[in-house]
Design a protein around this motif. Structure first.
Motif, short mmCIF file in Angstrom:
data_model
loop_
_atom_site.label_atom_id
_atom_site.label_comp_id
_atom_site.label_asym_id
_atom_site.label_seq_id
_atom_site.Cartn_x
_atom_site.Cartn_y
_atom_site.Cartn_z
N HIS A 146 0.92 -1.25 -0.07
CA HIS A 146 -0.12 0.06 -0.03
C HIS A 146 1.01 1.21 0.19
CE1 HIS A 146 0.67 0.82 4.21
NE2 HIS A 146 0.87 -0.42 4.51
N ASP B 85 6.70 1.97 5.49
CA ASP B 85 5.50 1.10 5.83
C ASP B 85 4.56 1.35 4.38
OD1 ASP B 85 3.31 0.07 6.52
OD2 ASP B 85 2.98 1.58 8.28
N GLY B 86 4.44 0.14 3.86
CA GLY B 86 3.66 -0.19 2.63
C GLY B 86 4.27 0.04 1.34
N GLU C 57 -5.01 1.19 3.05
CA GLU C 57 -4.66 0.17 4.15
C GLU C 57 -4.75 0.68 5.65
OE1 GLU C 57 -2.04 -2.22 6.95
OE2 GLU C 57 -2.03 -0.24 6.34
N GLU C 58 -4.34 2.09 5.62
CA GLU C 58 -4.04 2.69 7.29
C GLU C 58 -5.25 2.97 7.79
OE1 GLU C 58 -1.44 2.24 8.61
OE2 GLU C 58 0.38 2.36 7.12
N HIS D 274 7.28 -6.64 4.00
CA HIS D 274 6.66 -5.30 4.95
C HIS D 274 7.89 -5.16 5.82
CE1 HIS D 274 4.32 -2.54 7.15
NE2 HIS D 274 3.46 -2.67 6.12
N HIS E 66 -2.34 -6.81 8.65
CA HIS E 66 -1.92 -6.22 7.25
C HIS E 66 -2.70 -6.58 6.22
CE1 HIS E 66 2.29 -4.87 8.40
NE2 HIS E 66 2.13 -5.97 9.22
ZN ZN Z 1 1.74 -1.18 6.31
#
Ligand code: ZN
Length: 410
Positions: free
Chosen positions: A79, A90-91, A122-123, A188, A355
C-alpha cells in the motif's frame, strides 16, 4: 533469468519519499492529493515496463499485470498510503520492491501471470477503517459498517470515495480479480524490535495475532484514606493493579504472546480516598487460537481470585475480538528458503499489526516477509531500515516470487 535491481527499488523509495513527504514525514493519506501523487509516480514507473497493463478496480486498488501463458496468477501486494507524518517504508516497500520484481520478471517467459496490487486505504488514517481496499476485495467489508464514517472535516466516507471514482456499494465487485489467484506475497517492515534484537535482516511471518480485548470493572467500596484501617478495605484499584501484574506475568511466561493493560479509570479518584470502582482494559494477543482462549481463561481465574482476596467483585465486558490468521505452511517453507539463500539465516515470527495479507489469507495461500526496523519504530518519520537490508529484502521477495511461480506451474 534477470536478477532484480534491488538498488533501484531503494532509489525509488527515496524518490517517492521526496515527492510525497515533508519535514514531518510521509503524507500519503488515502483519498488525498498527495496519495494520488504517489500513485501517479507508480503508474509512470509501471508504464515504462513493456507488456505490463495497469488498471484500477471497483475498490480503488491499482493492479499491474504481467501476463503469463495462464490466467492463474501470483499476487504481490502493498500500500502506498501512509498515516499523517508517517514513515517512508511502511507499505511502500512492498509496492516499490514488487515493482522491481515485476520489472525483472515481466520480460521473462512465465507460465503463470504475475500481478502487483497497490491496495487502497490500508491505514484507515482519514476515516478510521483500516484494510479498506483489501477487505472489499476479499469480501469481508460490510458497506453498512462504514457508510456513516466521516473525517475530521465532516466529509463522509462515501463522498470521499466517490470523488475518486469509487462507489461504496460496488467495491466488492473487485473480488473477481482474485478468482485465478494461487498465492499472495507481501514484503513489509517489521515495525517492531524483534529482528533487530536478533541482529537479523529478514524473517518469515507465521500469521497475524488474534486479539481478545476486554474492559474489566472491579467493584469494592471507597472510603476515607485516614479513617479506614488497612485490613478492612475493599480497594478496587489494588485488585485491578494486582490483576494487571498477573496478566503481565502470565504473558511473559508464555511463548510469544502479549497482554497489555492500556487504560485505567478510578472512581472517585481523589487523593483522600481509596477507590471503590476501577476499570482497566486488557488486550491479549496470540497466534494460536487455543493459546489465546487459554490465556483468557487464566486471566479470568486470576482476576476472580485477586478480586475475592481484595474484597471486591469483577465483571468482564468484551470490547473487540479477532481470530488469529495463520499464513500458508508451504509458502512459509518457501519464504524461509528464499531468505536463507539471500541472507544466510532466517527467523519465523508472528505479526502484531494487521496487514492486507491478513485479508488475503482468508481467501488464498498467503505469506509475508519482514525486514528489520531500526529501533522497532514505525508510523513516524523516524521509521528506517539500512539500505543494505532493504536491498536484501527486495532480493528475497524476488526469490520468493520466482519460486512461487515455478512451484505453481503445470
Ligand atoms: Zn503497512
Amino acid at each position: 533469468m534477470a536478477a532484480v535491481d534491488a538498488a533501484r527499488a531503494v532509489a525509488g523509495l527515496r524518490e517517492l519519499a521526496r515527492l510525497t513527504g515533508d519535514r514531518d514525514g510521509a503524507q500519503r493519506v488515502a483519498w488525498t492529493d498527495t496519495w494520488i501523487a504517489a500513485r501517479t509516480w507508480l503508474r509512470g514507473e509501471l508504464d515504462g515496463i513493456e507488456g505490463v497493463t495497469v488498471e484500477t478496480d471497483e475498490a480503488g486498488n491499482t493492479w499491474a499485470t504481467a501476463p503469463g501463458d495462464s490466467e492463474r496468477c501470483v499476487i504481490i501486494g502493498g500500500h502506498l498510503d501512509s498515516v499523517p507524518n508517517g514513515g517512508w517504508l511502511d507499505g511502500t516497500l512492498n509496492v516499490v520492491g514488487g515493482l522491481e520484481v515485476l520489472r525483472a520478471l515481466a520480460p521473462e517467459p512465465h507460465a503463470l501471470t504475475l500481478k502487483l496490487v497497490d491496495w487502497a486505504d490500508e491505514e484507515g488514517a482519514r476515516f478510521g477503517r483500516s484494510l479498506l481496499g483489501s477487505s472489499a476485495c476479499a469480501g469481508t467489508l460490510d458497506p453498512e459498517a462504514v457508510r456513516g464514517l466521516t473525517d475530521r472535516d465532516g466529509t463522509a466516507l462515501p463522498d470521499a470515495l466517490a470523488a475518486h471514482g469509487v462507489e461504496l456499494d460496488r467495491m466488492h465487485v473487485s473480488g473477481a480479480r482474485l478468482e485465478d489467484a494461487v498465492a499472495y506475497l507481501e514484503l513489509h517492515i517489521e515495525q517492531g524490535p524483534v529482528l533487530e534484537r536478533m541482529d537479523l535482516p529478514l524473517g518469515v511471518v507465521l500469521g497475524t495475532f488474534g486479539v481478545q480485548r476486554h474492559v474489566l470493572r472491579f467493584t469494592g467500596a471507597h472510603a476515607h484514606a485516614g479513617a479506614t484501617p488497612m485490613d478492612v478495605r475493599r480497594d478496587a484499584f489494588l485488585a485491578a493493579a494486582r490483576s494487571a501484574l498477573a496478566f503481565r506475568d502470565a504473558a511473559a511466561a508464555g511463548d510469544d504472546v502479549r497482554a497489555t493493560t492500556g487504560t485505567v479509570r478510578v472512581v472517585p479518584g481523589i487523593v483522600t480516598a481509596f477507590n471503590g470502582t476501577c476499570e482497566i482494559s486488557l488486550d491479549q494477543r496470540a497466534l494460536d487460537p487455543a493459546v489465546l482462549s487459554a490465556m483468557l481463561e487464566t486471566a479470568k481465574a486470576d482476576a476472580a481470585r485477586i478480586a475475592e482476596e481484595e474484597g471486591c467483585e469483577v465483571a468482564w465486558e468484551r470490547v473487540w475480538e479477532i481470530e488469529p490468521i495463520p499464513f500458508d505452511p508451504a509458502l512459509i517453507e518457501l519464504a524461509d528458503g528464499a531468505i536463507r539463500d539471500v541472507a544466510g539465516t532466517s527467523h519465523r515470527l508472528p505479526s502484531g499489526p494487521l496487514h492486507d495479507a491478513a485479508e488475503m489469507a482468508r481467501v488464498m495461500p498467503t505469506v509475508m516477509l519482514f525486514v528489520k526496523s531500526l529501533g522497532g519504530v514505525s508510523h513516524t518519520k523516524a521509521e528506517d531500515t539500512p539500505d543494505a537490508d532493504l536491498e536484501l529484502s527486495v532480493r528475497a521477495l524476488y526469490e520468493l516470487t520466482r519460486r512461487t511461480l515455478d512451484r505453481n506451474e503445470g
